[in-house]
Motif scaffolding. Sequence first.
Motif, PDB file in Angstrom:
ATOM      1  N   ALA A   1      14.987   7.633  28.448  1.00  0.00           N
ATOM      2  CA  ALA A   1      14.598   8.111  29.770  1.00  0.00           C
ATOM      3  C   ALA A   1      13.153   8.582  29.764  1.00  0.00           C
ATOM      4  O   ALA A   1      12.731   9.275  28.829  1.00  0.00           O
ATOM      5  N   PRO A   2      12.365   8.243  30.798  1.00  0.00           N
ATOM      6  CA  PRO A   2      10.951   8.639  30.840  1.00  0.00           C
ATOM      7  C   PRO A   2      10.731  10.053  31.358  1.00  0.00           C
ATOM      8  O   PRO A   2       9.602  10.436  31.638  1.00  0.00           O
ATOM      9  N   VAL A   3      11.806  10.824  31.506  1.00  0.00           N
ATOM     10  CA  VAL A   3      11.699  12.218  31.951  1.00  0.00           C
ATOM     11  C   VAL A   3      12.363  13.113  30.915  1.00  0.00           C
ATOM     12  O   VAL A   3      13.202  12.665  30.129  1.00  0.00           O
ATOM     13  N   SER A   4      11.995  14.380  30.928  1.00  0.00           N
ATOM     14  CA  SER A   4      12.572  15.341  29.995  1.00  0.00           C
ATOM     15  C   SER A   4      13.971  15.724  30.456  1.00  0.00           C
ATOM     16  O   SER A   4      14.148  16.333  31.519  1.00  0.00           O
ATOM     17  N   VAL A   5      14.956  15.349  29.684  1.00  0.00           N
ATOM     18  CA  VAL A   5      16.350  15.573  30.060  1.00  0.00           C
ATOM     19  C   VAL A   5      17.180  15.603  28.780  1.00  0.00           C
ATOM     20  O   VAL A   5      16.855  14.916  27.808  1.00  0.00           O
ATOM     21  N   PRO A   6      18.239  16.398  28.710  1.00  0.00           N
ATOM     22  CA  PRO A   6      19.102  16.373  27.534  1.00  0.00           C
ATOM     23  C   PRO A   6      19.690  14.981  27.312  1.00  0.00           C
ATOM     24  O   PRO A   6      20.024  14.283  28.272  1.00  0.00           O
ATOM     25  N   HIS A   7      19.799  14.588  26.064  1.00  0.00           N
ATOM     26  CA  HIS A   7      20.384  13.286  25.705  1.00  0.00           C
ATOM     27  C   HIS A   7      19.607  12.155  26.378  1.00  0.00           C
ATOM     28  O   HIS A   7      20.117  11.469  27.277  1.00  0.00           O
ATOM     29  N   ARG A   8      18.364  11.959  25.957  1.00  0.00           N
ATOM     30  CA  ARG A   8      17.452  11.063  26.663  1.00  0.00           C
ATOM     31  C   ARG A   8      17.733   9.579  26.456  1.00  0.00           C
ATOM     32  O   ARG A   8      17.220   8.746  27.206  1.00  0.00           O
ATOM     33  N   ILE A   9      18.507   9.221  25.452  1.00  0.00           N
ATOM     34  CA  ILE A   9      18.792   7.799  25.239  1.00  0.00           C
ATOM     35  C   ILE A   9      19.773   7.317  26.305  1.00  0.00           C
ATOM     36  O   ILE A   9      20.908   7.778  26.379  1.00  0.00           O
ATOM     37  N   ARG A  10      19.308   6.390  27.136  1.00  0.00           N
ATOM     38  CA  ARG A  10      20.133   5.887  28.232  1.00  0.00           C
ATOM     39  C   ARG A  10      20.991   4.699  27.819  1.00  0.00           C
ATOM     40  O   ARG A  10      21.979   4.386  28.477  1.00  0.00           O
ATOM     41  N   GLY A  11      20.602   4.033  26.760  1.00  0.00           N
ATOM     42  CA  GLY A  11      21.392   2.894  26.340  1.00  0.00           C
ATOM     43  C   GLY A  11      20.758   2.148  25.183  1.00  0.00           C
ATOM     44  O   GLY A  11      19.607   2.407  24.800  1.00  0.00           O
ATOM     45  N   ARG A  12      21.526   1.245  24.624  1.00  0.00           N
ATOM     46  CA  ARG A  12      21.046   0.372  23.548  1.00  0.00           C
ATOM     47  C   ARG A  12      21.535  -1.045  23.807  1.00  0.00           C
ATOM     48  O   ARG A  12      22.573  -1.243  24.440  1.00  0.00           O
ATOM     49  N   ALA A  13      20.771  -1.990  23.295  1.00  0.00           N
ATOM     50  CA  ALA A  13      21.159  -3.390  23.419  1.00  0.00           C
ATOM     51  C   ALA A  13      20.835  -4.106  22.115  1.00  0.00           C
ATOM     52  O   ALA A  13      19.899  -3.728  21.403  1.00  0.00           O
ATOM     53  N   TRP A  14      21.638  -5.101  21.806  1.00  0.00           N
ATOM     54  CA  TRP A  14      21.429  -5.907  20.605  1.00  0.00           C
ATOM     55  C   TRP A  14      21.449  -7.381  21.007  1.00  0.00           C
ATOM     56  O   TRP A  14      22.376  -7.838  21.667  1.00  0.00           O
ATOM     57  N   VAL A  15      20.413  -8.088  20.621  1.00  0.00           N
ATOM     58  CA  VAL A  15      20.321  -9.519  20.901  1.00  0.00           C
ATOM     59  C   VAL A  15      20.195 -10.237  19.560  1.00  0.00           C
ATOM     60  O   VAL A  15      19.225 -10.037  18.832  1.00  0.00           O
ATOM     61  N   SER A  16      21.175 -11.035  19.236  1.00  0.00           N
ATOM     62  CA  SER A  16      21.154 -11.758  17.961  1.00  0.00           C
ATOM     63  C   SER A  16      20.897 -13.233  18.210  1.00  0.00           C
ATOM     64  O   SER A  16      21.254 -13.790  19.249  1.00  0.00           O
ATOM     65  N   GLY A  17      20.244 -13.860  17.228  1.00  0.00           N
ATOM     66  CA  GLY A  17      19.927 -15.273  17.353  1.00  0.00           C
ATOM     67  C   GLY A  17      19.157 -15.768  16.162  1.00  0.00           C
ATOM     68  O   GLY A  17      19.347 -15.291  15.036  1.00  0.00           O
ATOM     69  N   TRP A  18      18.244 -16.714  16.408  1.00  0.00           N
ATOM     70  CA  TRP A  18      17.536 -17.372  15.317  1.00  0.00           C
ATOM     71  C   TRP A  18      16.040 -17.384  15.612  1.00  0.00           C
ATOM     72  O   TRP A  18      15.597 -17.701  16.718  1.00  0.00           O
ATOM     73  N   LEU A  19      15.275 -17.037  14.588  1.00  0.00           N
ATOM     74  CA  LEU A  19      13.826 -16.931  14.710  1.00  0.00           C
ATOM     75  C   LEU A  19      13.137 -18.220  14.294  1.00  0.00           C
ATOM     76  O   LEU A  19      13.509 -18.842  13.298  1.00  0.00           O
ATOM     77  N   THR A  20      12.120 -18.586  15.041  1.00  0.00           N
ATOM     78  CA  THR A  20      11.223 -19.669  14.645  1.00  0.00           C
ATOM     79  C   THR A  20       9.801 -19.278  15.024  1.00  0.00           C
ATOM     80  O   THR A  20       9.588 -18.477  15.939  1.00  0.00           O
TER      81      THR A  20
ATOM     82  N   ASP B   1      28.885  25.571  39.458  1.00  0.00           N
ATOM     83  CA  ASP B   1      27.939  26.056  38.455  1.00  0.00           C
ATOM     84  C   ASP B   1      26.916  24.986  38.066  1.00  0.00           C
ATOM     85  O   ASP B   1      26.594  24.817  36.892  1.00  0.00           O
ATOM     86  N   VAL B   2      26.422  24.229  39.043  1.00  0.00           N
ATOM     87  CA  VAL B   2      25.384  23.233  38.789  1.00  0.00           C
ATOM     88  C   VAL B   2      24.021  23.911  38.910  1.00  0.00           C
ATOM     89  O   VAL B   2      23.661  24.415  39.977  1.00  0.00           O
ATOM     90  N   ALA B   3      23.268  23.929  37.811  1.00  0.00           N
ATOM     91  CA  ALA B   3      22.014  24.680  37.787  1.00  0.00           C
ATOM     92  C   ALA B   3      20.794  23.810  38.044  1.00  0.00           C
ATOM     93  O   ALA B   3      19.794  24.283  38.567  1.00  0.00           O
ATOM     94  N   ARG B   4      20.829  22.559  37.666  1.00  0.00           N
ATOM     95  CA  ARG B   4      19.628  21.725  37.798  1.00  0.00           C
ATOM     96  C   ARG B   4      20.028  20.267  37.999  1.00  0.00           C
ATOM     97  O   ARG B   4      21.139  19.845  37.637  1.00  0.00           O
ATOM     98  N   ALA B   5      19.090  19.504  38.556  1.00  0.00           N
ATOM     99  CA  ALA B   5      19.300  18.076  38.803  1.00  0.00           C
ATOM    100  C   ALA B   5      18.042  17.329  38.385  1.00  0.00           C
ATOM    101  O   ALA B   5      16.951  17.607  38.880  1.00  0.00           O
ATOM    102  N   THR B   6      18.185  16.370  37.479  1.00  0.00           N
ATOM    103  CA  THR B   6      17.052  15.607  36.964  1.00  0.00           C
ATOM    104  C   THR B   6      17.290  14.124  37.190  1.00  0.00           C
ATOM    105  O   THR B   6      18.346  13.602  36.814  1.00  0.00           O
ATOM    106  N   PRO B   7      16.348  13.410  37.805  1.00  0.00           N
ATOM    107  CA  PRO B   7      16.516  11.963  37.993  1.00  0.00           C
ATOM    108  C   PRO B   7      16.513  11.265  36.642  1.00  0.00           C
ATOM    109  O   PRO B   7      15.638  11.484  35.817  1.00  0.00           O
ATOM    110  N   LEU B   8      17.505  10.422  36.424  1.00  0.00           N
ATOM    111  CA  LEU B   8      17.685   9.819  35.100  1.00  0.00           C
ATOM    112  C   LEU B   8      17.431   8.322  35.083  1.00  0.00           C
ATOM    113  O   LEU B   8      16.863   7.795  34.126  1.00  0.00           O
ATOM    114  N   ALA B   9      17.841   7.631  36.132  1.00  0.00           N
ATOM    115  CA  ALA B   9      17.683   6.168  36.169  1.00  0.00           C
ATOM    116  C   ALA B   9      17.604   5.720  37.621  1.00  0.00           C
ATOM    117  O   ALA B   9      18.232   6.319  38.505  1.00  0.00           O
TER     118      ALA B   9
END
Length: 208
Positions: free
Chosen positions: A60-79, A153-161
């Motif tokens: 995430a490009p903003v300061s927020v707890p747990h900033r990793i929004r996701g992961r991706a894996w692309v497998s194949g062949w290099l040339t 008890d919601v204290a803050r709101a941060t745009p994530l995506a």
Amino acid sequence: MLLVPGLAGARPEQLVADERSVGPDGDLFLTYPADSPAVRAATHAQDDEVPAVLELTDVAPVSVPHRIRGRAWVSGWLTLVPGRAGPGRMTLRLEVGEAYVDDLWGAQAVDPEDFALAAPDPLVRHEPELLQHLAAVHGEQMGLLRGLVEREDVARATPLALDRFGLRVRFGRGDGHTFDARFDFPEPVTDITGLRRAMHRLFEAAAG
């Protein structure tokens, strides 16, 4: 990061491409310094294809707890793709065999044909600056969104995506825990003008 068998001794930063793009057929093109371990591996393989996995981490490009929004894996062949990059650089082509995504929207395999046909979200190039702008300048309006979630008890709101379909917000509670909520737009937006209208409607609904 490009993971190639036999490159266990390579430093992580050596396996991160300087440039990355997707060709019309869905192939990935990765540009590295000509003396990088990944280029050497593809060169030594000569006419053989080199199996590899490209691992991508979305932060995430903003300061927020747990900033990793996701992961991706692309497998194949290099040339090697000679002549595509400038002096002192080399481009590698990764022919996609399999792809897998695990992010805020769920985890699933991605068919290579679907990957090749997919079009970039129209907001993808603007998302970092838009999220940073919302967090820095529109804190009051973001706070209004707390009224649209049925949580106490919601204290803050941060745009994530942000994408053409809606806005995802990470809410923080007073006890330190967080939860996400997604606010869908009435219809997909196609440009910044449409996004501005959709955000105004969302904030008006929250204020009402």
